[in-house]
Scaffold this active site. Structure first.
Site, PDB file in Angstrom:
ATOM      1  CG  ASN A   1      -1.966  -1.379   1.339  1.00  0.00           C
ATOM      2  OD1 ASN A   1      -1.515  -1.986   2.024  1.00  0.00           O
ATOM      3  ND2 ASN A   1      -2.625  -1.399   0.378  1.00  0.00           N
TER       4      ASN A   1
ATOM      5  CG  ASN B   1      -9.162  -2.413  11.360  1.00  0.00           C
ATOM      6  OD1 ASN B   1      -9.656  -3.370  11.820  1.00  0.00           O
ATOM      7  ND2 ASN B   1      -9.688  -1.757  10.355  1.00  0.00           N
TER       8      ASN B   1
ATOM      9  CG  ASP C   1      -0.557  -4.566  11.574  1.00  0.00           C
ATOM     10  OD1 ASP C   1      -0.348  -4.412  10.385  1.00  0.00           O
ATOM     11  OD2 ASP C   1      -1.577  -4.173  12.127  1.00  0.00           O
TER      12      ASP C   1
ATOM     13  CG  HIS D   1      -0.060   6.447  10.874  1.00  0.00           C
ATOM     14  ND1 HIS D   1      -0.730   6.933   9.395  1.00  0.00           N
ATOM     15  CD2 HIS D   1      -0.642   5.282  11.164  1.00  0.00           C
ATOM     16  CE1 HIS D   1      -1.336   5.666   9.258  1.00  0.00           C
ATOM     17  NE2 HIS D   1      -1.401   4.945  10.333  1.00  0.00           N
TER      18      HIS D   1
END
Length: 436
Positions: A99, A293, A320, A324
């Site tokens: 992504n 999530n 994971d 940010h």
């Protein structure tokens, strides 16, 4: 460069030295010798000597799920940052989510990642390619070309596959060349606008919930689709997994996969380290760095995840890792982005919250043998003549997570004292000393 690791206990069930204290000598990127620890042994002049109390050494750890923000989101974290963060966390290999911007859906973007990764000799970065163009869940990418170009697996990453026909056709498409489909199970129709686990805590905090049912229904659906694909051509009993579930969080999901494995389905799964450390009650202070999530669920779910690790239902623990920028985290909880830093603290979270639920050899297996088998990476073991891919650690040392090597700072663990310290890694002839 010669590297000598003095008096380290080997944690590797495939090694003839498993459980023993050894002096391990690396020369020209290979394990040149492993000898019982001797006070009389003197390393050669110029060798890098690694020594300390309670050293342990294992095969290099593998993180099967970390966000690559380069290209497109370098303001969050560059690939160079990620390589340093991963090495500090004890990882010699990291699988990168697709992504980015552009998404890893064509050979040119995948080639960029592989060429850039070659500049970081202390960590091997393995791109995961997208299943659909733009990871939009619509048109297929050319997965055969991407496989030949070096994609280690196929996934739409942070965008779970919603359409069952897409998932079934992907399994059929990947099967001839042994490709792996990775899906994070979530039915987005049940989680729209959700902020945390749906339960008593979300009601008390006034936040819309993300029900466990959204994960469980998708796991059940995907397992049934896998069985459907195999009905006409069953997989060999010892086949590597065709379908991998990423980031399990719910007890019922673990039970479904346990049953599927017992039936012989070629399926595997992982859990993020932070899911083993927190419940939804941790969100009572509205710390947006704990907004992830899948979300943190109840105590029964956490217990089931540990049980799944212990009995081998869960194959791997992942970071994971999702960096940010402050502008997307230092805001009201309901508008903050999902995700937290994780690569530096996987082992420490596991050790801090283990509470004797998982013996150390089993825990290390979920960071080494398990993810390697899932991703089809070559096996690594500690034996003379083998390539050096090693992680050096102290499972009982306490340390304070005072700073991060990432450009991002979105970890709820900063400032906390943890148990389980990574000393460094060796990859080929490169020794990386943890510098946190």
């Amino acid at each position: 460069m010669d590297i000598v690791i003095r008096s380290a206990r080997v944690v590797d069930r495939a090694s003839p030295f498993n459980g023993q204290l050894v002096d391990l000598w690396v020369r020209n990127g290979l394990i040149a010798s492993m000898l019982p620890t001797s006070a009389d042994y003197q390393p050669e002049v110029g060798a890098v000597v690694v020594e300390g109390k309670n050293l342990h050494v294992s095969a290099g750890w593998v993180d099967a799920r970390a966000a690559a923000n380069d290209p497109g989101y370098e303001h969050r974290e560059t690939l160079g940052d990620l390589a340093r963060v991963a090495a500090a966390g004890g990882f010699t290999d990291v699988a990168l989510l697709p992504n980015t911007q552009p998404v890893v859906d064509a050979k040119d973007t995948l080639g960029y990642l592989r060429r850039t990764a070659d500049g970081f000799p202390n960590v091997r970065l393995h791109p995961v390619a997208a299943i659909t163009k733009g990871a939009k869940g619509e048109d297929f990418t050319d997965m055969i070309d991407l496989h030949r170009a070096g994609a280690v697996a196929f996934s739409d990453g942070d965008h779970p596959l919603q359409h069952p026909d897409l998932l079934a056709k992907t399994l059929q498409y990947l099967r001839p060349f042994g490709g792996l489909l990775v899906n994070r199970p979530e039915d987005a129709r049940l989680t729209r606008y959700g902020q945390m686990h749906e339960g008593v805590q979300s009601t008390q905090l006034g936040l819309k919930g993300l029900p466990a049912l959204a994960e469980v229904m998708t796991v059940a659906r995907d397992l049934r689709l896998l069985a459907y694909v195999l009905e006409t051509d069953p997989a060999p009993h010892d086949a590597p997994p065709m379908l991998h579930f990423a980031c399990l969080s719910a007890a019922e999901s673990v039970a479904l996969i346990r049953d599927a494995k017992a039936q012989g389905l070629p399926v595997s799964c992982d859990v993020a380290a932070h899911q083993l450390a927190y419940t939804d009650e941790a969100l009572s202070g509205f710390d947006s760095n704990l907004k992830v999530n899948p979300p943190f669920r109840g105590a029964a779910d956490v217990a089931a995840l540990w049980a799944g690790l212990a009995d081998g239902t869960i194959d791997a623990v992942v970071s994971d890792h999702h960096p940010h920028e402050e502008e997307t985290k230092n805001v009201e909880f309901d508008v903050a982005e999902f995700g937290m830093l994780g690569a530096e603290t996987v082992f420490a979270l596991l050790q801090t919250h283990n509470q004797n639920r998982l013996p150390l050899p089993d825990l290390i297996d979920r960071l080494t043998t398990g993810p390697r088998r899932v991703l089809r990476l070559p096996p690594v073991t500690l034996a003379e003549g083998q390539s050096a891919a090693l992680t050096i650690f102290d499972p009982t040392a306490s340390w304070t997570y005072a700073r991060t090597l990432s450009s991002a700072k979105n970890s709820p663990l900063l400032g906390q004292t943890l148990v389980g310290n990574v000393v460094g890694t060796v990859l080929g002839g490169i020794f990386s000393l943890r510098s946190l």
